[in-house]
Enzyme design. Structure first.
Site, PDB file in Angstrom:
ATOM      1  N   PHE A   1       0.816  -1.220   0.000  1.00  0.00           N
ATOM      2  CA  PHE A   1       0.000   0.000   0.000  1.00  0.00           C
ATOM      3  C   PHE A   1       0.850   1.271   0.000  1.00  0.00           C
ATOM      4  CE2 PHE A   1      -4.367  -1.745   1.692  1.00  0.00           C
ATOM      5  CZ  PHE A   1      -4.526  -2.405   0.479  1.00  0.00           C
ATOM      6  N   ARG A   2       2.148   1.073  -0.072  1.00  0.00           N
ATOM      7  CA  ARG A   2       3.087   2.131  -0.471  1.00  0.00           C
ATOM      8  C   ARG A   2       3.259   3.295   0.522  1.00  0.00           C
ATOM      9  NH1 ARG A   2       5.373  -1.223  -3.950  1.00  0.00           N
ATOM     10  NH2 ARG A   2       4.471  -1.303  -6.051  1.00  0.00           N
TER      11      ARG A   2
ATOM     12  N   HIS B   1      10.349 -14.129  -0.920  1.00  0.00           N
ATOM     13  CA  HIS B   1      10.322 -13.837  -2.364  1.00  0.00           C
ATOM     14  C   HIS B   1      11.432 -14.683  -2.962  1.00  0.00           C
ATOM     15  CE1 HIS B   1      10.014 -11.023  -5.957  1.00  0.00           C
ATOM     16  NE2 HIS B   1      10.984 -11.859  -6.250  1.00  0.00           N
TER      17      HIS B   1
ATOM     18  N   ASP C   1      -0.356  -9.747  -4.192  1.00  0.00           N
ATOM     19  CA  ASP C   1       0.856  -8.972  -4.472  1.00  0.00           C
ATOM     20  C   ASP C   1       0.437  -7.654  -5.150  1.00  0.00           C
ATOM     21  OD1 ASP C   1       4.054  -9.393  -6.197  1.00  0.00           O
ATOM     22  OD2 ASP C   1       3.430  -8.157  -4.483  1.00  0.00           O
TER      23      ASP C   1
END
Ligand SMILES: NC(=O)N[C@@H](CC(=O)O)C(=O)O
Ligand SMILES: [Zn+2]
Ligand SMILES: [Zn+2]
Length: 443
Positions: free
Chosen positions: A56-57, A171, A290
């Site tokens: 959500f930056r 990841h 993602d």
């Protein structure tokens, strides 16, 4: 409040009584005398989706997305819990950055978790005592941001997290297996040729081996290959698949261009089909989006310069419901329930969420699966206004409830003479940290 005669994912019609934040009763012909009744005959009721993987930056990149815009997009798509990843600015690697992000999370209309991140500068003994949802995604290769780490740091992080009972998500791409020959090309497919399927499989293999050495379990983020899924599940680890790796392949890149660039990249159609089979047969534990928004301007660059990532939090459940409508897909409504709610709650330890049962949080989504609508980026509620799923059929929620509060109601269908206005309504609501209300302050 009584939700009357809804069809549950298992196909049974049931009344669902909600009192305060919880589901208190599920049954037939429940007494409705003193209740506000929501008529749901002919509609399906799902447990709200738990999306274990969003970006959500905030802090750092509010021009891409914010907790307010991202969580509204989640609510409009039936996602009632989101988990934010650590590659923000600053990265979420210590107590201060966790607390700073938790301030922003207060803008979320849905429930939330915040993951901790690992870099050479992380401060584990403080971070791991914050109310983390999990540690991860631990980047074994650089993606957006430069949080890629070396194997020995991964082993230390795994040990520290396991000692603190904090789940770990990874990841898994290994840059040693990237194909540099692809750099001679400038078409969108070159990105998939560069970040090879083998790079994922090798990274999953290595991460699982390290986990086993430390008697730990890990969760592999955005597994994009059937090979990666098989290696992880055979090692007793859990996996998630994103909607873009489930529904899109390298065949779509000629149309998507850099809007189809993400890490790991889109794979060949054959791999996509095998991945889909593993989602249907239960080998894959969950779907997670993602959700990785970037602006059109940022994406308007060469395939080597454009940022990686696509939005997905508002379209994931609607797309899965559209798949389940098709009997040939093999995807049932029950499997959709397991992939989006039951399994994420089980894997990440959220006993209060993930099912329509007495005692659980009233995180609920009402949908009408008798019809679909077309996805249009400009009507989505993320800041981004674009989607790689433009034009695809989907089943969007009529309303979404978070712990007994309706946070989103879809506006009436398009007005007869107005093709644009859909007055979607969001209600003031503050989501909470699903790991508990406050953090232990240990500095
Ligand atoms: N997946 C992506 O392509 N991008 C993600 C980072 C990540 O999940 O690797 C992002 O934050 O933009
Ligand atoms: Zn990632
Ligand atoms: Zn991510």
């Amino acid at each position: 409040m009584l939700i009357r005669n809804a069809t549950l994912p298992d196909g049974h019609q049931r009344d669902v009584r909600v009192r305060g934040e919880s589901i208190v009763e599920v049954g037939r012909d429940l007494d409705a005398s003193d209740q506000h009744v929501i008529e749901a005959t002919g509609k399906r009721l799902f447990p709200g989706m738990i999306d274990a993987h969003v970006h959500f930056r905030q802090p750092g990149y509010p021009h891409k997305e914010t907790w307010a815009s991202g969580s509204r997009s989640a609510a409009a798509g039936g996602v009632t819990t989101v988990v934010d990843q650590p590659n923000t600015d600053p990265p979420t690697i210590d107590g201060e950055s966790f607390d700073q992000k938790a301030e922003f999370a207060a803008d979320s209309v849905v429930d939330w978790g915040i993951n901790g991140g690992v870099t050479a500068d992380w401060i584990p003994n403080v971070l791991l005592r914050r109310r983390l949802f999990a540690l991860g995604e631990v980047f074994l290769a650089d993606s957006t941001g430069d949080m890629g780490i070396e194997a020995d740091l991964f082993a230390d992080a795994l040990e520290a997290a396991t000692d603190n009972d904090v789940p770990v998500t990874v990841h898994a791409e290994d840059a040693d297996y990237f194909n540099d020959d692809a750099k001679a090309r400038d078409d969108a497919d070159a990105w998939s040729a560069f970040r090879t399927a083998k790079a994922e499989a090798k990274a999953v293999e290595r991460a699982c081996a390290v986990a086993k050495e430390h008697d730990a379990t890990i969760h592999i983020a955005h597994t994009s290959t059937p090979e990666g899924v098989d290696i992880a599940s055979e090692a007793g680890m859990t996996t998630e698949v994103t909607p873009h790796h489930l529904l899109l392949s390298r065949r779509d890149l000629s149309e998507l261009g850099t809007f189809g660039r993400m890490n790991p990249p889109l794979r060949r159609e054959k791999r996509r089909q095998k991945l889909y089979e593993r989602v249907v047969d239960g080998t894959v534990d969950m779907i997670a989006t993602d959700h990785a928004p970037h602006t059109r301007e940022e994406k308007d660059a060469s395939i080597w310069d454009a940022p990686s990532g696509v939005p997905g939090v508002e379209t994931v459940l609607p797309l899965l419901l559209a798949e389940a409508r098709d009997p040939d897909s093999g995807l049932t409504y029950e499997r959709v329930r397991d992939l989006t709610a039951r399994n994420p709650a089980d894997v990440f330890g959220l006993p209060q969420k993930g099912a329509i049962e007495a005692g659980k949080d009233a995180d609920l989504v009402l949908v009408d699966t008798t019809e679909t609508s077309e996805i249009s980026g400009e009507t989505l509620h993320s800041k981004r206004g674009w989607t790689p799923f433009e034009g695809r059929d989907a089943v969007f929620p009529e309303w979404t409830m978070v712990r007994g509060v309706v946070v989103y109601e879809r506006g009436d269908a398009l007005d007869a003479d107005d093709s644009a206005a859909q007055e979607d309504v969001f209600y003031d609501h503050q989501g909470e940290n699903v790991r508990g209300a406050d953090s232990e302050r240990l500095e």
